[in-house]
Design a protein around this motif. Structure first.
Motif, PDB file in Angstrom:
ATOM      1  N   VAL A 148      17.688 -26.982  -0.140  1.00  0.00           N
ATOM      2  CA  VAL A 148      18.394 -25.839   0.456  1.00  0.00           C
ATOM      3  C   VAL A 148      17.399 -24.711   0.696  1.00  0.00           C
ATOM      4  O   VAL A 148      16.365 -24.617   0.023  1.00  0.00           O
ATOM      5  N   PRO A 149      17.682 -23.825   1.679  1.00  0.00           N
ATOM      6  CA  PRO A 149      16.846 -22.642   1.867  1.00  0.00           C
ATOM      7  C   PRO A 149      17.105 -21.645   0.747  1.00  0.00           C
ATOM      8  O   PRO A 149      18.241 -21.186   0.558  1.00  0.00           O
ATOM      9  N   LEU A 150      16.069 -21.327   0.020  1.00  0.00           N
ATOM     10  CA  LEU A 150      16.224 -20.478  -1.155  1.00  0.00           C
ATOM     11  C   LEU A 150      16.742 -19.096  -0.792  1.00  0.00           C
ATOM     12  O   LEU A 150      17.640 -18.554  -1.450  1.00  0.00           O
ATOM     13  N   GLY A 151      16.190 -18.505   0.255  1.00  0.00           N
ATOM     14  CA  GLY A 151      16.603 -17.160   0.629  1.00  0.00           C
ATOM     15  C   GLY A 151      18.075 -17.086   0.978  1.00  0.00           C
ATOM     16  O   GLY A 151      18.773 -16.136   0.589  1.00  0.00           O
ATOM     17  N   ALA A 152      18.578 -18.086   1.699  1.00  0.00           N
ATOM     18  CA  ALA A 152      19.980 -18.066   2.101  1.00  0.00           C
ATOM     19  C   ALA A 152      20.903 -18.224   0.901  1.00  0.00           C
ATOM     20  O   ALA A 152      21.948 -17.554   0.806  1.00  0.00           O
ATOM     21  N   VAL A 153      20.537 -19.101  -0.037  1.00  0.00           N
ATOM     22  CA  VAL A 153      21.363 -19.300  -1.226  1.00  0.00           C
ATOM     23  C   VAL A 153      21.413 -18.026  -2.059  1.00  0.00           C
ATOM     24  O   VAL A 153      22.479 -17.613  -2.543  1.00  0.00           O
ATOM     25  N   VAL A 154      20.271 -17.386  -2.216  1.00  0.00           N
ATOM     26  CA  VAL A 154      20.219 -16.155  -3.001  1.00  0.00           C
ATOM     27  C   VAL A 154      21.029 -15.056  -2.322  1.00  0.00           C
ATOM     28  O   VAL A 154      21.798 -14.322  -2.980  1.00  0.00           O
ATOM     29  N   ALA A 155      20.896 -14.921  -1.006  1.00  0.00           N
ATOM     30  CA  ALA A 155      21.645 -13.889  -0.281  1.00  0.00           C
ATOM     31  C   ALA A 155      23.150 -14.105  -0.401  1.00  0.00           C
ATOM     32  O   ALA A 155      23.929 -13.154  -0.581  1.00  0.00           O
ATOM     33  N   GLU A 156      23.587 -15.359  -0.337  1.00  0.00           N
ATOM     34  CA  GLU A 156      25.015 -15.652  -0.459  1.00  0.00           C
ATOM     35  C   GLU A 156      25.513 -15.354  -1.867  1.00  0.00           C
ATOM     36  O   GLU A 156      26.607 -14.812  -2.055  1.00  0.00           O
ATOM     37  N   ALA A 157      24.697 -15.686  -2.873  1.00  0.00           N
ATOM     38  CA  ALA A 157      25.087 -15.406  -4.258  1.00  0.00           C
ATOM     39  C   ALA A 157      25.227 -13.911  -4.490  1.00  0.00           C
ATOM     40  O   ALA A 157      26.162 -13.451  -5.158  1.00  0.00           O
ATOM     41  N   VAL A 158      24.306 -13.127  -3.938  1.00  0.00           N
ATOM     42  CA  VAL A 158      24.365 -11.677  -4.101  1.00  0.00           C
ATOM     43  C   VAL A 158      25.579 -11.116  -3.359  1.00  0.00           C
ATOM     44  O   VAL A 158      26.281 -10.218  -3.866  1.00  0.00           O
ATOM     45  N   ALA A 159      25.869 -11.638  -2.166  1.00  0.00           N
ATOM     46  CA  ALA A 159      27.005 -11.140  -1.387  1.00  0.00           C
ATOM     47  C   ALA A 159      28.318 -11.393  -2.107  1.00  0.00           C
ATOM     48  O   ALA A 159      29.246 -10.575  -2.059  1.00  0.00           O
ATOM     49  N   ARG A 160      28.428 -12.518  -2.807  1.00  0.00           N
ATOM     50  CA  ARG A 160      29.678 -12.847  -3.503  1.00  0.00           C
ATOM     51  C   ARG A 160      29.944 -11.913  -4.677  1.00  0.00           C
ATOM     52  O   ARG A 160      31.085 -11.799  -5.125  1.00  0.00           O
ATOM     53  N   THR A 161      28.907 -11.276  -5.207  1.00  0.00           N
ATOM     54  CA  THR A 161      29.133 -10.338  -6.305  1.00  0.00           C
ATOM     55  C   THR A 161      29.832  -9.072  -5.830  1.00  0.00           C
ATOM     56  O   THR A 161      30.460  -8.367  -6.631  1.00  0.00           O
ATOM     57  N   GLY A 162      29.718  -8.758  -4.519  1.00  0.00           N
ATOM     58  CA  GLY A 162      30.321  -7.548  -3.992  1.00  0.00           C
ATOM     59  C   GLY A 162      29.635  -6.279  -4.447  1.00  0.00           C
ATOM     60  O   GLY A 162      30.203  -5.186  -4.302  1.00  0.00           O
ATOM     61  N   LEU A 163      28.447  -6.377  -4.965  1.00  0.00           N
ATOM     62  CA  LEU A 163      27.712  -5.212  -5.472  1.00  0.00           C
ATOM     63  C   LEU A 163      26.621  -4.818  -4.490  1.00  0.00           C
ATOM     64  O   LEU A 163      26.056  -5.678  -3.783  1.00  0.00           O
ATOM     65  N   ASP A 164      26.339  -3.542  -4.441  1.00  0.00           N
ATOM     66  CA  ASP A 164      25.341  -3.010  -3.506  1.00  0.00           C
ATOM     67  C   ASP A 164      23.948  -3.385  -4.001  1.00  0.00           C
ATOM     68  O   ASP A 164      23.408  -2.754  -4.918  1.00  0.00           O
ATOM     69  N   THR A 165      23.396  -4.428  -3.419  1.00  0.00           N
ATOM     70  CA  THR A 165      22.105  -4.961  -3.865  1.00  0.00           C
ATOM     71  C   THR A 165      21.242  -5.254  -2.648  1.00  0.00           C
ATOM     72  O   THR A 165      21.696  -5.862  -1.663  1.00  0.00           O
ATOM     73  N   GLU A 166      19.988  -4.838  -2.716  1.00  0.00           N
ATOM     74  CA  GLU A 166      19.029  -5.076  -1.630  1.00  0.00           C
ATOM     75  C   GLU A 166      18.350  -6.425  -1.844  1.00  0.00           C
ATOM     76  O   GLU A 166      17.813  -6.699  -2.912  1.00  0.00           O
ATOM     77  N   VAL A 167      18.400  -7.293  -0.830  1.00  0.00           N
ATOM     78  CA  VAL A 167      17.799  -8.627  -0.897  1.00  0.00           C
ATOM     79  C   VAL A 167      16.651  -8.694   0.091  1.00  0.00           C
ATOM     80  O   VAL A 167      16.823  -8.386   1.281  1.00  0.00           O
ATOM     81  N   THR A 168      15.490  -9.094  -0.389  1.00  0.00           N
ATOM     82  CA  THR A 168      14.295  -9.212   0.458  1.00  0.00           C
ATOM     83  C   THR A 168      13.736 -10.617   0.307  1.00  0.00           C
ATOM     84  O   THR A 168      13.476 -11.074  -0.825  1.00  0.00           O
ATOM     85  N   THR A 169      13.554 -11.304   1.428  1.00  0.00           N
ATOM     86  CA  THR A 169      12.941 -12.637   1.423  1.00  0.00           C
ATOM     87  C   THR A 169      11.563 -12.518   2.019  1.00  0.00           C
ATOM     88  O   THR A 169      11.410 -12.255   3.222  1.00  0.00           O
ATOM     89  N   ALA A 170      10.555 -12.702   1.185  1.00  0.00           N
ATOM     90  CA  ALA A 170       9.165 -12.584   1.637  1.00  0.00           C
ATOM     91  C   ALA A 170       8.640 -13.972   1.951  1.00  0.00           C
ATOM     92  O   ALA A 170       8.538 -14.822   1.062  1.00  0.00           O
ATOM     93  N   ARG A 171       8.346 -14.230   3.194  1.00  0.00           N
ATOM     94  CA  ARG A 171       7.809 -15.530   3.588  1.00  0.00           C
ATOM     95  C   ARG A 171       6.344 -15.633   3.211  1.00  0.00           C
ATOM     96  O   ARG A 171       5.640 -14.625   3.145  1.00  0.00           O
ATOM     97  N   PRO A 172       5.836 -16.859   3.002  1.00  0.00           N
ATOM     98  CA  PRO A 172       4.415 -17.029   2.691  1.00  0.00           C
ATOM     99  C   PRO A 172       3.542 -16.531   3.824  1.00  0.00           C
ATOM    100  O   PRO A 172       3.925 -16.549   4.995  1.00  0.00           O
ATOM    101  N   GLU A 173       2.380 -16.051   3.473  1.00  0.00           N
ATOM    102  CA  GLU A 173       1.440 -15.568   4.482  1.00  0.00           C
ATOM    103  C   GLU A 173       0.989 -16.725   5.364  1.00  0.00           C
ATOM    104  O   GLU A 173       0.514 -17.747   4.864  1.00  0.00           O
TER     105      GLU A 173
END
Length: 427
Positions: A284-309
């Motif tokens: 699975v794409p890690l960034g998408a899974v993490v973003a969905e998990a954070v969105a389900r909490t309903g809490l104001d949280t900043e999500v940043t996905t840093a791609r490899p250089e």
């Protein structure tokens, strides 16, 4: 095992310490025996030389008194006679040690007596000790060589024997480390011998048995309580739906939902403790899974996905988002618990950063307490009053789920304040 309690990397092995102690003991024993033999032999050589000189002057005096002649080796008033013997106070025989060395004559023992009354010549006999002292030096050299040979033979034997003890102690230490890490089935096995190491091994095994029994009892109690509460809590939630709308109904439903969440958490912990959970891994794409998990909490949280250089400009546009092979449901559970814990016990802003296989959740509150950093999360224990209210189950569940995924979950504090939880997924 806690990192602060691990042995230092530059430690000296007990094997070397025991071998060094045995070698030092052997060396001291050899030196003591050599010194004792040297002193005893030297004393015996001096006693024998005095006896020979005493007997020789006795015989020479008898011959001189009867015939007036001198026996071989006897002299009258010799000029090199030691000072204590040049003027005997009486007619008795006296001896003296002469350390001087002249030509082939080394250290010697003199014996002397007057041939008559006061003022008569002094008859003296000199017994050379060169050969005996040479024998003593050869004995010293032999003792030294024998001691070195014995030391050279004893040191490897001591090193080997110390290695047997050291290996047994390392085995006990490794078992204790496994128990400390949570492997309650680790044992040192049947004790070999009846020494202190065997007692330590038996004590560690007994400690592990006692700890396993207590934890099994605690886990069974937690599971039983959770199962028993599940039905009445469900009934409460159903009964709350029958209440007329209003503030009381909303308050009751919120409390029942909290109680149901606590029961579900307890059931999840009991399943993790029992080893009944098995991950279902997919890519699975890690960034998408993490973003969905954070969105389900309903809490104001900043999500940043840093791609490899990217290695060069050509691949910069084609670089895919980080993907991992894991159980997405359990990964979402871990991330959600970390985010909820950061909002509940920390302070805004809460940021989640995804880079490669790592997820970092950081808040700007008081940080994790020292007790949690030292011992890890513990159920029904938040660590400090300033961390706020809670049951201490969120981080416990996150840690258990991370262990089930083979991931590493680390807790720390940022230098400028705030708690930092770092999840590293396996390759």
């Amino acid at each position: 095992m806690d990192a602060n309690r691990r042995p230092r990397a530059g430690r000296t092995s007990l094997r070397w310490k025991i071998a060094g102690l045995a070698a030092a003991t052997a060396a001291l024993t050899a030196a003591a025996v050599g010194a004792l033999v040297h002193v005893w032999t030297a004393h015996d050589i001096h006693d024998r030389a005095r006896a020979r000189a005493f007997n020789a002057v006795y015989a020479a005096a008898d011959v001189h008194r009867r015939t007036g002649a001198l026996t071989e080796g006897a002299r009258l008033d010799p000029p090199d006679l030691p000072a204590p013997l040049r003027d005997p106070a009486d007619g008795a025989r006296h001896t003296a040690y002469d350390p001087r060395t002249e030509g082939n004559v080394g250290p010697s023992v003199w014996a002397a007596q007057r041939t008559g009354g006061p003022g008569s010549p002094v008859l003296a006999v000199q017994v050379n000790m060169s050969s005996e002292l040479h024998t003593l030096r050869r004995l010293d050299a032999t003792m030294t060589a024998a001691s070195l040979a014995a030391l050279a033979a004893a040191t490897p034997l001591a090193f080997y024997g110390a290695g047997l003890v050291s290996r047994r102690l390392r085995r006990v230490s490794a078992t204790a480390a496994r128990i400390s890490a949570g492997d309650l089935d680790a044992r040192t096995g049947p004790a070999k011998g009846r020494d202190e190491v065997a007692e330590i091994a038996a004590t560690v095994d007994g400690m592990a048995d006692s700890l396993a029994r207590r934890l099994r009892t605690e886990r069974q109690f937690t599971a039983d309580v959770a199962h028993e509460l599940r039905t009445p809590v469900g009934g409460l939630l159903a009964a709350a739906d029958l209440l007329p709308p209003g503030e009381t109904e909303d308050l009751l439903r919120a409390r029942v939902r909290d109680l149901r969440g606590l029961v579900e958490d307890l059931l999840e912990i009991s399943r993790l403790d029992a080893g009944a959970e098995r991950p279902v891994c997919v890519r699975v794409p890690l960034g998408a899974v993490v973003a969905e998990a954070v969105a389900r909490t309903g809490l104001d949280t900043e999500v940043t996905t840093a791609r490899p250089e990217p290695p060069d400009a050509e691949t910069a546009t084609a670089e895919p988002a980080p993907a991992v092979e894991t159980d997405p449901r359990r990964l979402e559970r871990i991330v959600a618990n970390l985010v909820v814990n950061a909002h509940r016990h920390g302070a805004a802003p809460v940021r989640v950063t995804v880079r490669d296989r790592t997820v970092v959740v950081r808040d700007h509150g008081p940080g994790f307490p020292a007790d949690l950093l030292l011992h890890g999360p513990r159920r029904f224990h938040t660590g400090a009053a300033e961390r706020g209210s809670g049951h201490g189950l969120g981080l416990t569940i996150a840690t258990g789920q991370a262990r089930l995924l083979g991931a590493e979950l680390l807790f720390g504090n940022a230098p400028d304040g705030g708690a930092v939880a770092t999840l590293r997924l396996p390759a």
